[in-house]
Write a protein that holds these residues in place. Structure first.
Motif: not given
Lengths: 201, 201
Positions: B60, B62-63, B66
């Protein structure tokens, strides 16, 4: 004079960890001199874009089991009641989010938000039911039928879609999330303090 | 006399958030009077059981994006250097974990652990390379060849497999994780303080 610091608090009404965050944020924001903008959105479309058709807490049962225990411990430490419905997770938060947008425009959004989380996670009610939302609005002294008509207007529906699109554009992938004016993203109830500290710098 | 409180600190040497946890735990545990048992294990087999063939931070994006920012902020706040290799994540932590088990039996496990995290996340080295592990052992004044022979023994390999099985049995699904003597599971660097508080009750 120094410009006022602002922190955007992105919340989904189906999100368990958004409940303690929504309860904690006002006092902490006041103490740090940061103004909070509450921005309801829907995680569902963002999860779908990641290939999930439900919460990752359902898809990965060990993570889910842990989450329920973890949120119960957090709420207990805060003295917050936590008795969610065993049947339904995640609840459909569409109506609550649409109604909240009306509330934030009119000035009763924060009280509504906390009442929604309380109904869902302390009273075990289903916030997808119009009757549950209507009862909350009535308790706030509002004309429930009138507010819910505005919540379901085409313009308000479009506003929520736009907000969810904006959340996605900001890289948000979970709730609660906090975004500072300079674009720093913080994810999770446990990142509320560092997010406020960043915003107040 | 009150029985000594113990907290198990489950760590994977490939885990970014285990790095600040490993740096923080000794001082905090001392302050709360809790004895920490460091228990290296491998997340890989646990991720595989969930259907993942790599870290969820890769699956993932985007995770993942981050996470790198979040860990950089956390390390910056602690004054910890954080300059991981851009090429490799997650690194293969098998050799480091096997070597650490020898170290915890012999009493130099904590120093070794912190040196491994430092090599990986501050110096950008690859801890899967035997030369990197050997250099750490030499710096600790140990006979690297001898230690690594013990690390690769059949008995030590079985020990690591057992520990990973035990982690799975305890419901562990990420690292760092903390488990109290009465079976409470806490996940994440940000749960170190509540885990210690629970253990010290």
């Amino acid at each position: 004079m120094r410009q006022e610091s602002v922190l955007d608090f992105w919340l989904d009404y189906a999100s368990t960890y958004s409940y303690p965050a929504a309860e904690r944020i006002s006092v902490l924001a006041h103490a740090t001199g940061v103004r909070v903008r509450r921005r309801p959105f829907l995680l569902g479309p963002i999860f779908k874009a990641q290939g999930w058709d439900t919460s990752p807490f359902n898809i990965y049962p060990q993570k889910g089991e842990y989450m329920w225990r973890d949120v119960a411990r957090i709420c207990h430490a805060l003295g917050l009641p936590f008795e969610p419905s065993a049947q339904q997770f995640p609840q459909n938060s569409l109506l609550a989010a649409r109604t909240a947008l009306v509330g934030f425009a009119d000035g009763w959004g924060e009280d509504f938000s906390r009442a929604v989380y309380n109904a869902e996670f302390a009273e075990g009610l289903n916030i997808a039911e119009p009757g549950v939302i209507a009862a909350i609005l009535k308790k706030l002294g509002l004309n429930a039928a009138h507010v819910m008509e505005r919540a379901q207007s085409a313009a308000n529906k479009a506003l929520l879609r736009n907000e969810t699109g904006e959340a996605q554009r900001l890289g948000i992938f979970g709730a609660p999330s906090f975004v500072t004016a300079d674009g720093e993203l913080f994810w999770g109830n446990d990142r509320l303090e560092p997010a406020l500290a960043w915003a107040a710098r």
